[in-house]
Design an enzyme around this catalytic site. Sequence first.
Site: not given
Length: 194
Positions: A20-22, A97-98, A112, A114, A150, A179
């Site tokens: 969870g760094s982002n 993947i949704l 998202n 990537h 993606d 990021e």
Amino acid sequence: MVKLIGPKKIRTAVFISGAGSNLKNLIKFSLKKFSPIEVNLIVSNNVRAKGLKFAKLYKIKKKVYNYNKKKISEKKILKDLKSNDIKLICLAGFMKILSKDFLRKFKGKILNIHPSLLPKYKGLNTHHRAIQNKEKYSGCTVHFVSSKLDSGKIILQKKVKLSKKETPSSLQKKILKHEHILYPRAISKIFVSL
């Protein structure tokens, strides 16, 4: 006299599977006065995701879903997104993947981040593949999520130079720093006109 506090922030859910760094970075960004978003919900498919600790730390609602039954899980997620009035989803290391059905039913934007310069190296093991192919540059991409993996419209990218002694681990750390800068920038870019 009523104080004007500027435009209303966009109610956002962040989806995670790991550290969870982002997520932490997006929460910090959301707390800034000029940020267009507020993080109202943290969603995970992994009960042991380290990033879930940020829910308690920042007093944000969290939900964990068992993805063994994807259809049922997505139905529950959509219900929770609706009841929390979520208009934006930020995927931040969410390793599922949704489905097309989910993408169609969610009435908002999905972003998202990537860890490659898309369209290169879609999917997993991006750093390993970039090094193996002797790339001079890699980087990260923030894009809209579409039904193809993606492949959604690119919002922003950041190029990162590979060193001669690069390892997947060193490259991951190098790109992660970028990021954390790129994701908030991409969000601001989309909502600047609102």
